[in-house]
Design a protein around this motif. Sequence first.
Motif, PDB file in Angstrom:
ATOM      1  N   THR A 164     -10.498  29.689  -3.992  1.00  0.00           N
ATOM      2  CA  THR A 164     -11.022  29.042  -2.874  1.00  0.00           C
ATOM      3  C   THR A 164     -11.064  27.547  -2.757  1.00  0.00           C
ATOM      4  O   THR A 164     -11.812  27.071  -3.349  1.00  0.00           O
ATOM      5  N   GLY A 165     -10.196  27.184  -2.401  1.00  0.00           N
ATOM      6  CA  GLY A 165      -9.796  25.571  -2.361  1.00  0.00           C
ATOM      7  C   GLY A 165     -10.295  25.143  -0.883  1.00  0.00           C
ATOM      8  O   GLY A 165     -10.669  26.015  -0.146  1.00  0.00           O
ATOM      9  N   HIS A 166     -10.499  23.688  -0.586  1.00  0.00           N
ATOM     10  CA  HIS A 166     -11.000  23.608   0.593  1.00  0.00           C
ATOM     11  C   HIS A 166      -9.884  22.933   1.590  1.00  0.00           C
ATOM     12  O   HIS A 166      -8.905  22.669   0.845  1.00  0.00           O
ATOM     13  N   LEU A 167     -10.352  22.909   2.793  1.00  0.00           N
ATOM     14  CA  LEU A 167      -9.381  22.119   3.513  1.00  0.00           C
ATOM     15  C   LEU A 167      -9.242  20.564   3.366  1.00  0.00           C
ATOM     16  O   LEU A 167     -10.173  20.101   2.882  1.00  0.00           O
ATOM     17  N   GLY A 168      -8.000  20.190   3.295  1.00  0.00           N
ATOM     18  CA  GLY A 168      -7.824  18.537   3.199  1.00  0.00           C
ATOM     19  C   GLY A 168      -6.541  18.471   2.408  1.00  0.00           C
ATOM     20  O   GLY A 168      -5.358  19.194   2.976  1.00  0.00           O
ATOM     21  N   ASN A 169      -6.535  17.552   1.563  1.00  0.00           N
ATOM     22  CA  ASN A 169      -5.105  17.176   1.165  1.00  0.00           C
ATOM     23  C   ASN A 169      -4.706  17.751  -0.243  1.00  0.00           C
ATOM     24  O   ASN A 169      -4.995  17.754  -1.483  1.00  0.00           O
ATOM     25  N   TRP A 170      -3.599  18.666   0.231  1.00  0.00           N
ATOM     26  CA  TRP A 170      -2.821  19.573  -0.817  1.00  0.00           C
ATOM     27  C   TRP A 170      -1.650  19.051  -1.239  1.00  0.00           C
ATOM     28  O   TRP A 170      -0.785  19.544  -2.067  1.00  0.00           O
ATOM     29  N   GLU A 171      -1.143  17.942  -0.574  1.00  0.00           N
ATOM     30  CA  GLU A 171       0.123  17.617  -0.704  1.00  0.00           C
ATOM     31  C   GLU A 171       0.356  17.057  -2.303  1.00  0.00           C
ATOM     32  O   GLU A 171       1.280  17.699  -2.815  1.00  0.00           O
ATOM     33  N   ASP A 172      -0.358  16.264  -2.904  1.00  0.00           N
ATOM     34  CA  ASP A 172      -0.273  16.090  -4.355  1.00  0.00           C
ATOM     35  C   ASP A 172      -0.706  17.184  -5.350  1.00  0.00           C
ATOM     36  O   ASP A 172      -0.238  17.072  -6.267  1.00  0.00           O
ATOM     37  N   ILE A 173      -1.596  18.055  -4.793  1.00  0.00           N
ATOM     38  CA  ILE A 173      -1.753  19.334  -5.591  1.00  0.00           C
ATOM     39  C   ILE A 173      -0.427  20.062  -5.710  1.00  0.00           C
ATOM     40  O   ILE A 173      -0.154  20.317  -6.923  1.00  0.00           O
ATOM     41  N   ALA A 174       0.228  20.126  -4.645  1.00  0.00           N
ATOM     42  CA  ALA A 174       1.136  20.969  -4.571  1.00  0.00           C
ATOM     43  C   ALA A 174       2.365  20.258  -5.439  1.00  0.00           C
ATOM     44  O   ALA A 174       3.191  20.944  -6.079  1.00  0.00           O
ATOM     45  N   ALA A 175       2.481  18.949  -5.672  1.00  0.00           N
ATOM     46  CA  ALA A 175       3.385  18.158  -6.358  1.00  0.00           C
ATOM     47  C   ALA A 175       2.899  18.172  -7.924  1.00  0.00           C
ATOM     48  O   ALA A 175       3.758  17.598  -8.716  1.00  0.00           O
ATOM     49  N   GLY A 176       1.662  18.530  -8.405  1.00  0.00           N
ATOM     50  CA  GLY A 176       1.279  18.597  -9.535  1.00  0.00           C
ATOM     51  C   GLY A 176       0.919  17.105 -10.164  1.00  0.00           C
ATOM     52  O   GLY A 176       1.003  16.955 -11.382  1.00  0.00           O
ATOM     53  N   ARG A 177       0.405  16.284  -9.060  1.00  0.00           N
ATOM     54  CA  ARG A 177       0.029  15.082  -9.553  1.00  0.00           C
ATOM     55  C   ARG A 177      -1.415  14.671  -9.026  1.00  0.00           C
ATOM     56  O   ARG A 177      -1.637  13.738  -8.413  1.00  0.00           O
ATOM     57  N   SER A 178      -2.227  15.548  -8.917  1.00  0.00           N
ATOM     58  CA  SER A 178      -3.571  15.450  -8.343  1.00  0.00           C
ATOM     59  C   SER A 178      -4.642  15.288  -9.354  1.00  0.00           C
ATOM     60  O   SER A 178      -5.853  15.687  -8.869  1.00  0.00           O
ATOM     61  N   GLY A 179      -4.510  15.070 -10.603  1.00  0.00           N
ATOM     62  CA  GLY A 179      -5.409  14.832 -11.533  1.00  0.00           C
ATOM     63  C   GLY A 179      -6.296  15.892 -11.775  1.00  0.00           C
ATOM     64  O   GLY A 179      -5.794  16.887 -12.316  1.00  0.00           O
ATOM     65  N   PRO A 180      -7.576  15.799 -11.591  1.00  0.00           N
ATOM     66  CA  PRO A 180      -8.578  16.738 -11.743  1.00  0.00           C
ATOM     67  C   PRO A 180      -8.317  18.099 -11.001  1.00  0.00           C
ATOM     68  O   PRO A 180      -8.921  19.172 -11.327  1.00  0.00           O
ATOM     69  N   MET A 181      -7.492  18.065 -10.063  1.00  0.00           N
ATOM     70  CA  MET A 181      -7.177  19.205  -9.122  1.00  0.00           C
ATOM     71  C   MET A 181      -6.145  19.992  -9.401  1.00  0.00           C
ATOM     72  O   MET A 181      -5.752  21.131  -8.926  1.00  0.00           O
ATOM     73  N   ASP A 182      -5.565  19.539 -10.507  1.00  0.00           N
ATOM     74  CA  ASP A 182      -4.243  20.257 -10.944  1.00  0.00           C
ATOM     75  C   ASP A 182      -4.451  21.805 -11.477  1.00  0.00           C
ATOM     76  O   ASP A 182      -3.549  22.492 -11.609  1.00  0.00           O
ATOM     77  N   PHE A 183      -5.672  22.285 -11.446  1.00  0.00           N
ATOM     78  CA  PHE A 183      -5.958  23.591 -11.779  1.00  0.00           C
ATOM     79  C   PHE A 183      -5.445  24.628 -10.671  1.00  0.00           C
ATOM     80  O   PHE A 183      -5.012  25.499 -10.842  1.00  0.00           O
ATOM     81  N   ASN A 184      -5.441  23.888  -9.532  1.00  0.00           N
ATOM     82  CA  ASN A 184      -5.095  24.599  -8.257  1.00  0.00           C
ATOM     83  C   ASN A 184      -3.357  24.870  -8.357  1.00  0.00           C
ATOM     84  O   ASN A 184      -2.973  25.877  -8.134  1.00  0.00           O
ATOM     85  N   THR A 185      -2.745  23.916  -9.042  1.00  0.00           N
ATOM     86  CA  THR A 185      -1.291  23.827  -9.138  1.00  0.00           C
ATOM     87  C   THR A 185      -0.977  24.956  -9.990  1.00  0.00           C
ATOM     88  O   THR A 185      -0.070  25.910  -9.683  1.00  0.00           O
ATOM     89  N   ALA A 186      -1.563  25.178 -11.217  1.00  0.00           N
ATOM     90  CA  ALA A 186      -1.376  26.035 -12.193  1.00  0.00           C
ATOM     91  C   ALA A 186      -1.702  27.318 -11.589  1.00  0.00           C
ATOM     92  O   ALA A 186      -0.667  28.588 -11.915  1.00  0.00           O
TER      93      ALA A 186
END
Length: 459
Positions: free
Chosen positions: A57-79
Motif C-alpha cells: 500500500t503505497g500512496h498517491l504521488g510521485n512514483w517516477e523515481d521509485i520505479a527508476a530505483g533512485r528514490s532513497g528511503p522509498m526504494d523498498f517499493n522498487t524491490a
Amino acid sequence: MSTHILDRLGLRRAAEADALTAGTKTFVPVHLGTHDVTVGSVLDALRADPALLPPRTGHLGNWEDIAAGRSGPMDFNTAICGGGHGYPLIYGFTRTEADTEGGDEAYQPGSLIERGKRHVLPLHTWDGTRFVRRDRGKPLFCPLVQAEADGQLVPLVELHWQRMLDLPGYRFRQWAAVLTERAALVTDMLTLLLEQAAAQGRNQAFAELISQAVRLDGEVGRCDLRPDGSGYVLDGHRYPSARALAEAVMLTVRALVEPADFFARMRDLPPVLPVMSLQLTNVLFALLDAHHPDAPAGPPERPFITHLHWGARAMAGCPPRRGGYLSRRSTVRSLRAITDPLARHFDEAAPVAFVLLPAQAFMLCPPSTAPADAEVMAQLFAAVRAAGPDAAYDTTLTWLDSHRDRLSPYLRGRFRSGSGVPADGTPRDAAAPVEPEGFRELTFRQACGVVAGFEEVLG
C-alpha cells in the motif's frame, strides 16, 4: 485458499488458526518482524502460488523515481513492486505537503518530482462557487484538489494516476477501485456498522469507522459524529440515516476513481463529507481479497481469510525499535470490533488472519549503482546470522560503530528520519535493488532488527 501458506511458513499457531476456524476470534495479526521466518522462504512461497500477490500500500504521488530505483528511503517499493513480490495498491486519502504538519512528505502529492527535481503544483479547491488558488499554509485532502497543469485545472488524483500508469513494469491498482467494484456490499457493511455503533452508545465505535471529515475546500480533520434520532450529525451537518451516511462515505472513495464526475457535482454535495478510517480500510483489504488482485469477486476463503500485506513504516514499523500501528493492542481491538459483526452478518465476510510483511526489510538491498555496498552488507548479514535470532539489533549497532563509513552516502541516507522521495535537485542514475549475499537467509525478525539499528544510528 491461501491458508496453506500459514502451514508452509510455520505460522498456523501464531495466526491462532483454531480460534479463527471456530469463530471465537475474527481478526488476528501476524507480524513477521517478530517471527523467525526467512525472507527467502516467504518469497519462495509467493512465487509458488501465482494467484497470491500481496498488496504494497503505497500512496498517491510521485512514483517516477521509485520505479527508476533512485528514490532513497522509498526504494523498498522498487524491490517489492518491481521485483514481483507484491503490487502497488495506491491509497489516496492523503494530504498535500504544506508549510504546516500533516501533509504527505514522503510521496509529496502536491508536486511533481522527477530525477530529484521538484516542481510545486498550483493547487485549487472549491470555495462554494468556484475553484480558487490555494496557498501552502495547510495540507489539503487530495481527492478534493485540482492542480493547474498546462494552463488547465485537472484533478490532482488524475494527474498523478496518469503519470503512474505510464511507468512500465508496475501494475498499479487504486485502493478505491477495490471498494467501488463492490460498492453495494461495502455500503451495506458500513450501514450495519454505523447502526451498531449508534446502538452501543460508544463514541470510539464511530471513530473506528469514520475518523475524519472533509469540507469541500479540501480541509480535513478529526470530526464530531453522533447519532441524532434516526440520523447522524457530522460536524453540524445532519445525514438522515445510517445508509445516507454510508453512501456519503463512498462519495469520497469514488472521487478517487471518478474524479471528473465528482468535481462536476460540487454544487450538489453536502458541505461536509465523512472519511473512512484506516481501521475499516485495513479490514476491507482482507475481506475484499486484495491479496488476489486478478481473481474475480466470489465467496471468501474458508474457514478464514489469510491476507498477506506488505506494510511500511507506519503500518509495520521495524521491531524492536517500533512496531507499527497495526499490531498495537488498541488497534487490534478496533479491528476485531469491526470484523466481528461483518463475519456474523455477511456471507461475503469471514474471520481474518492478517499476515504483515515488513517492507522495510528491503531497505537493506543497495542500488546497483553502488556495488561495493552489497559486499559490505553481506559481511553484516553474516555477522547477524552468526549472532543468533535475538541479537540482530545489538549486533548492528556495534557493527555500525566501525563500518558505517564504508557504506555509500546514498545507502546511509535511506535511514534519515522523515525522508521521502528525494527532491534536492541532485541527478541520480536509475538503478535496480541488489540483494546482498545472505539477505534471503535472514529471518524477517533479523532483517527488522538490522533496519532498526540503522535507523537508530543514522536517523
